[in-house]
Design a protein around this motif. Structure first.
Motif, short mmCIF file in Angstrom:
data_model
loop_
_atom_site.label_atom_id
_atom_site.label_comp_id
_atom_site.label_asym_id
_atom_site.label_seq_id
_atom_site.Cartn_x
_atom_site.Cartn_y
_atom_site.Cartn_z
N LEU A 184 1.19 -1.10 -0.04
CA LEU A 184 -0.02 0.03 0.16
C LEU A 184 0.88 1.33 0.04
O LEU A 184 2.05 1.16 0.82
N VAL A 185 0.62 2.13 -0.72
CA VAL A 185 1.07 3.42 -0.77
C VAL A 185 -0.05 4.62 -0.22
O VAL A 185 -0.83 4.94 -0.86
N ALA A 186 0.61 5.13 0.93
CA ALA A 186 -0.47 6.23 1.28
C ALA A 186 0.36 7.65 1.34
O ALA A 186 1.52 7.67 1.69
N ARG A 187 -0.43 8.67 0.99
CA ARG A 187 0.17 10.04 0.90
C ARG A 187 -0.49 10.78 2.16
O ARG A 187 -1.72 10.79 2.46
N ASP A 188 0.29 11.53 2.81
CA ASP A 188 0.04 12.18 4.02
C ASP A 188 -0.24 13.71 3.52
O ASP A 188 -0.25 14.35 2.36
N LEU A 189 -0.34 14.45 4.42
CA LEU A 189 -0.85 15.96 4.26
C LEU A 189 0.44 16.79 3.48
O LEU A 189 -0.03 17.69 2.67
N HIS A 190 1.47 16.36 3.59
CA HIS A 190 2.47 17.13 2.96
C HIS A 190 2.95 16.33 1.73
O HIS A 190 3.93 16.85 1.16
N ASP A 191 2.21 15.56 0.98
CA ASP A 191 2.24 14.81 -0.20
C ASP A 191 3.39 13.84 -0.12
O ASP A 191 4.04 13.59 -1.15
N LEU A 240 -3.54 9.44 4.17
CA LEU A 240 -3.12 9.21 5.41
C LEU A 240 -3.04 10.29 6.39
O LEU A 240 -2.15 10.88 6.02
N GLY A 241 -3.79 10.40 7.62
CA GLY A 241 -3.77 11.33 8.42
C GLY A 241 -3.31 10.98 9.66
O GLY A 241 -3.55 9.78 9.97
N ILE A 242 -2.73 12.00 10.63
CA ILE A 242 -2.82 11.53 12.04
C ILE A 242 -3.32 12.41 12.88
O ILE A 242 -3.61 13.72 12.30
N ARG A 243 -3.56 12.22 14.00
CA ARG A 243 -4.06 13.10 14.73
C ARG A 243 -3.34 12.58 16.59
O ARG A 243 -3.96 11.67 16.82
N HIS A 244 -2.54 13.61 16.79
CA HIS A 244 -2.11 13.29 18.17
C HIS A 244 -3.12 13.48 18.97
O HIS A 244 -3.83 14.29 19.09
#
Lengths: 522, 522
Positions: A184-191, A240-244
DNA sequence: GTGTAGGCTCCAGGCCGACAA
DNA sequence: TTGTCGGCCTGGAGCCTACAC
């Protein structure tokens, strides 16, 4: 003068909560897309209650709210003298020229930059019957969010993907392979692209992310309790996002005092107001206690069309810290309904037309005294819930009430522990919403846990009559005791008190995304 | 009113540079010690040119300089409209109530917090003949500083301790062991202890830090080019500081626009000036282009007792990026002197009474054209120097002049590359210093590389006549061409140009700790 | 005297199913 | 269905010397 670049004449009811129901006009989506590629990821990371006004519309800016954001971000309220700015009203009516979404390069924390220009008197008059509505951003439909476990974040293993989530969000595996696996290749907010090995193995079989996962965890500095968010969007990209979790993320800059920053935001707004010039604000939805830039239409509706009076009852939607806590509370509410109706206790999340009655019970007529408490690992509290809230309890282990407390001592404990302010101030922005939305929320899987809460309006006055007279910011005083007492009466006491303790602290410390909504005339 | 808590009547000449020569009064040192345990470590990390004013004394605050710090930290100059603050003069005379030293929890970057209170007119009159001097902080005597190599920071091995440094700073090893080894415990600015295995082995034998070192490197996020600093203090403690190389360390906060921050510092100072109330500033010596809080005595001396005129020549001390660059330049200067005196070329660092003549040569009478360049790995440039400046060159590899450039093309290149502003503005704070200090600096091992530079005053005027008329901030315009031409004439051209290119860029980008000093009447 | 490379060792990072909640 | 554990393997972290400049 400025020309609206998003002509928008339809009278659309509601805002963020209806995002997925109302199709957004092409123009808005495209314009937004150009500014920030991953706007859906941004919104998913920001949470379901965050609503950005549309560029080109008229908005209301609350300096008080902005000040609260700075106070929350710097972890410091102003104690020094603050200059007086006669040109700065508590509500500043502005043209919103520009909205861009950003994410902190270091922490991935989402924030928005807005360029505002105060309206002159004539423009304000024109704006009195506005047609602009809040931004109808696309809320992702195909995604999942998981709060990371100790196993997920340990260096020992990978990431355990919830079965339904994997089947719904990830591309299907080739089950002819043994074991079935894919990359899987997932892209985050910073591309930035992140590669993971997705494998289906184990006994019993389950979905796992192995190779690549630990790199991601250490790069994003994730720990147990943080959340990750996978979106499968319409362009067949995996986002793909994260939430601390609620640990301090914004680092206090070491080059300017917090007092100067407080003064800075006021002086900048005051100067802009005096000269009708543009100014820039950053809105950080995860750090800010409340939205301080509001669509003018929403403001007008709240102030002029809704008559808030003392004694009114209302429901309020806000985020909780833990999914399981939300689930526990939903369970509590279901049980409440069951006990009242002689029902089975199952929450009928698929029946949106049942209106709000199950989750909006009437207050109890008599209260039992004394109350008996059960231990954390005693009966009535599942290990799962106990485990889920364990990290939260660790932070406040000294505050847990003893198992044999009476109702009075419970209340005393709440007050002493500082987690129970009987009265809270709510931002006076009321979302008019149809009641069936309630059920939608209780049944759906949200990227962030949300919870309804009940209360009564107990006062209407200025929060800070000296510095901000005649402000609508947090002008409604509410009492949230009622709901708590009700739960204490009916259901497992310690569970409810702990859950609510967490909720209350969450509200007190950040008051995040808290709205008065669905007012009920008592 | 405020009472000076540090009565100080002796007329002490000089400031930071004389710190190690002049014993500091017990009271000052003790008071400081209580505020921040590791004041010597703080000063060592801040660099040898950083001088904090003493709490309780009177100072001059330059809003312009403060603004420069914010611009440097946010990487953004103000472009929006800035309000006018009539109550805020370009020089604000203040009582300094408090100075505390801090270090950023995340990056270890040192900064100081100061509480200032503007003086009223009567107080300003009293202060016209001040007796207060700058803070005479203890500069550590037993310490060393090393710029980390690729080997030092790789995960493959440990830290190679320079032989003399280990023998001077670390406790002696027990050489009866085979191999000799001990455990070192070093304390950083946050009072965190770091354990290292110190071992003496290898062929040839050398001092190494092995176990524990890589943990430290990754925790502090050190890369090749960063520096570490070990101090053995008088309490027999080992202190450990770091200094990140010139990559951006201060993260831009995501909750307030840089414009607001610029306005904030001005508004805070203006409000304090108007109401004679206290305000707080943060001074970040590694990020700020220049000191903007100056002892009043120093200011008075510079403005009223020193007559700066156009055509004056001066020497200037500032920090360079790399020790080896400094050493190279010292070598250059030594060769210059040698070629002029027919000398051996050795720098007599042990003869402080030789005054400044060797490092302050007269300008060349004739310039050779065309100049010939040598390649980076050609003769005349040691591999050592080449290697040391390699990371710096990588950043500007496209800017390296071709080996066959003429003098004219060299100058053109400098101007084109933007690293060579012919004219620079200097803060008008002149350190009166005896000339023998010069020699001390060239011989000693500084925690930061320093370098003398020469120039001529070419103008005296306001830097920003519109917003800051009658300001002494950067009111002296200087020309630094002369020294460069001189070196180009005599010594290895490429070496000199590269070194100076680095120096110039350093100055242009941050203008760090740059003083006019030792004025020479031409 | 010190930076870097090659060699060697060993442990923790990381993949696996078992098992229980 | 999924969180955590024990088993097991391997790659790279980390300690060492050799060698070059």
């Amino acid at each position: 003068m400025f020309v609206l670049d998003v002509p928008f004449s339809g009278a659309v009811e509601g805002c963020c909560l209806l995002r997925s129901l109302v199709p957004s006009p092409e123009g808005v989506a495209l314009k937004l897309e150009k500014r920030c590629l991953n706007s859906e990821l941004w919104h998913a990371c920001a949470g379901p209650l965050v609503c950005l006004p549309t560029a080109g519309t008229r908005v209301v800016y609350f300096p008080q709210g902005h000040s609260e954001q700075v106070a929350a971000s710097t972890n410091k309220v102003v104690d020094g003298p603050i200059p007086n700015y006669p040109s700065l009203p508590p509500q500043l009516f502005c043209q919103l020229h520009n909205v861009t979404m950003h994410a902190d390069a270091d922490t991935d924390e989402v924030y928005a930059q807005m360029t505002l220009q105060p309206l002159n008197l004539q423009e304000q008059k024109d704006a009195y019957f506005p047609i602009e509505m809040g931004l109808l951003s696309k809320q992702p439909t195909n995604y999942f969010c998981k709060t990371l476990t100790a196993s997920d974040t340990s260096t020992h293993g990978g990431f355990s993907v919830p079965r339904r989530a994997a089947e719904k969000v990830f591309p299907p595996l080739d089950f002819s392979q043994q074991p079935p696996a894919q990359e899987l290749v997932a892209r985050d907010l910073h591309d930035v692209d992140w590669k993971f090995k997705h494998i289906y193995r184990g006994q019993p079989k389950r979905h796992l992310l192995t190779t690549g996962w630990s790199v991601f965890v250490s790069a994003k500095r994730l720990i147990a309790g943080d959340s990750v968010l996978f979106i499968w969007n319409e362009q067949n990209q995996l986002l793909l996002g994260i939430r601390h979790a609620n640990r301090p993320q914004t680092v206090m800059p070491s080059f300017l005092s917090s007092d100067s920053m407080h003064i800075g935001l006021l002086a900048a707004a005051a100067h802009a107001a005096a000269t009708n010039s543009r100014f820039t604000v950053f809105y950080n939805p995860r750090a800010s206690p409340s939205e301080f830039v509001i669509p003018l239409s929403k403001y007008v509706k709240a102030v002029f069309r809704t008559h808030v009076s003392i004694g009114m009852r209302f429901r309020m939607l806000f985020e909780t810290e833990e999914c399981s806590v939300r689930r526990a509370l939903v369970g509590v509410i279901a049980k409440v309904r069951a006990s009242r109706n002689g029902d089975s206790g199952e929450l009928r999340s698929s029946s949106p037309h049942q209106s709000g009655s199950p989750v909006c019970p009437s207050p109890p007529s008599n209260l039992p005294t004394p109350l008996s408490f059960r231990g954390l690992d005693g009966q009535g509290i599942s290990k799962k819930v106990t485990t889920a809230i364990h990290p939260l309890l660790q932070r406040s282990s000294s505050l847990i009430p003893t198992p044999s407390a009476t109702e009075d001592s419970l209340q005393t404990w709440f007050v002493k522990a500082g987690v129970f302010p009987r009265e809270l101030w709510c931002p006076f922005i009321i979302l008019q919403r149809k009641l069936q939305c309630v059920a939608l929320f209780f049944g759906s899987v949200l990227p962030y846990p949300c919870c309804w809460y009940m209360g009564t309006v107990t006062g209407i006055s200025d929060l800070d009559p000296v510095q901000w007279p005649n402000s609508h910011w947090r002008s409604v005083k509410v009492n949230l005791m009622l709901f708590l007492l009700f739960i204490i009466k009916i259901i497992d006491v310690l569970l409810a008190s702990i859950s609510l303790c967490i909720l209350m602290r969450r509200m007190r410390s950040t008051f995040m995304n808290c709205y008065l909504c669905s007012l009920l005339i008592s």
